[in-house]
Design a protein around this motif. Structure first.
Motif, PDB file in Angstrom:
ATOM      1  N   GLN A  11      12.154  -3.984  22.941  1.00 32.44           N
ATOM      2  CA  GLN A  11      12.110  -5.253  22.205  1.00 32.44           C
ATOM      3  C   GLN A  11      10.789  -5.976  22.454  1.00 32.44           C
ATOM      4  N   ALA A  12      10.327  -5.951  23.700  1.00 28.28           N
ATOM      5  CA  ALA A  12       9.049  -6.599  24.026  1.00 28.28           C
ATOM      6  C   ALA A  12       7.909  -5.929  23.268  1.00 28.28           C
ATOM      7  N   LYS A  13       7.943  -4.598  23.185  1.00 29.45           N
ATOM      8  CA  LYS A  13       6.900  -3.867  22.453  1.00 29.45           C
ATOM      9  C   LYS A  13       6.950  -4.237  20.971  1.00 29.45           C
ATOM     10  N   GLU A  14       8.135  -4.265  20.393  1.00 30.32           N
ATOM     11  CA  GLU A  14       8.276  -4.623  18.979  1.00 30.32           C
ATOM     12  C   GLU A  14       7.762  -6.035  18.718  1.00 30.32           C
ATOM     13  N   ASP A  15       8.045  -6.935  19.635  1.00 34.26           N
ATOM     14  CA  ASP A  15       7.557  -8.312  19.491  1.00 34.26           C
ATOM     15  C   ASP A  15       6.034  -8.365  19.549  1.00 34.26           C
ATOM     16  N   ARG A  16       5.433  -7.618  20.489  1.00 34.87           N
ATOM     17  CA  ARG A  16       3.963  -7.577  20.594  1.00 34.87           C
ATOM     18  C   ARG A  16       3.352  -7.018  19.324  1.00 34.87           C
ATOM     19  N   VAL A  17       3.922  -5.921  18.830  1.00 32.26           N
ATOM     20  CA  VAL A  17       3.403  -5.280  17.621  1.00 32.26           C
ATOM     21  C   VAL A  17       3.525  -6.236  16.434  1.00 32.26           C
ATOM     22  N   ARG A  18       4.630  -6.948  16.350  1.00 36.57           N
ATOM     23  CA  ARG A  18       4.841  -7.904  15.262  1.00 36.57           C
ATOM     24  C   ARG A  18       3.779  -9.016  15.303  1.00 36.57           C
ATOM     25  N   ARG A  19       3.482  -9.517  16.510  1.00 38.39           N
ATOM     26  CA  ARG A  19       2.466 -10.564  16.638  1.00 38.39           C
ATOM     27  C   ARG A  19       1.081 -10.032  16.272  1.00 38.39           C
ATOM     28  N   LEU A  20       0.787  -8.806  16.692  1.00 34.40           N
ATOM     29  CA  LEU A  20      -0.505  -8.196  16.351  1.00 34.40           C
ATOM     30  C   LEU A  20      -0.604  -7.959  14.849  1.00 34.40           C
ATOM     31  N   TYR A  21       0.490  -7.546  14.246  1.00 35.65           N
ATOM     32  CA  TYR A  21       0.515  -7.335  12.791  1.00 35.65           C
ATOM     33  C   TYR A  21       0.140  -8.632  12.064  1.00 35.65           C
TER      34      TYR A  21
END
Length: 128
Positions: A11-21
């Motif tokens: 979930q933390a990785k998905e959140d980071r990727v979403r913010r970078l996106y």
């Protein structure tokens, strides 16, 4: 019951990727985004590059999904631009937009030249 560690890290990785996106829409270069991501998210440079690879996959998926609608959207924007240019008397812009629309539908300069009527004028001597 607490979440398993893998679920939280995923979930933390998905959140980071979403913010970078979301940040990549700002128009920075990939390298600048990755370095900024590393600092903001406090992750290693390797993790930041892996997150960037995930963002690239998402962008590719978006492009594939939007590609079918893109031509219709572009044509609509060109048509709207054409009408706005005409309304403002910007005839050069209107002409360029029409050329662009023509190229999209397969009209080329050669096609126009072949289909254009040919006018021949000759002047005869007055011998009368």
């Amino acid at each position: 019951m607490p979440e398993p560690l893998t679920d939280r890290s995923t979930q933390a990785k998905e959140d980071r990727v979403r913010r970078l996106y979301r940040r990549q829409l700002d128009g920075l270069s990939a390298r600048a985004l990755v370095y900024e991501h590393k600092e903001k998210e406090q992750v290693s440079i390797n993790t930041a590059w892996r997150d960037w690879a995930e963002v690239k996959k998402l962008v590719d998926e978006d492009w594939q999904a939007d590609r079918e609608n893109m031509l219709a959207r572009l044509q609509h924007m060109r048509t709207k631009l054409f009408h706005q240019a005409l309304k403002k008397g910007q005839l050069q812009t209107a002409s360029q937009v029409l050329d662009s629309i023509g190229r999209v539908i397969g009209e080329s300069v050669e096609t126009v030249n072949i289909q254009a009527p040919e006018l021949k004028i000759s002047i005869e001597n007055k011998d009368d």
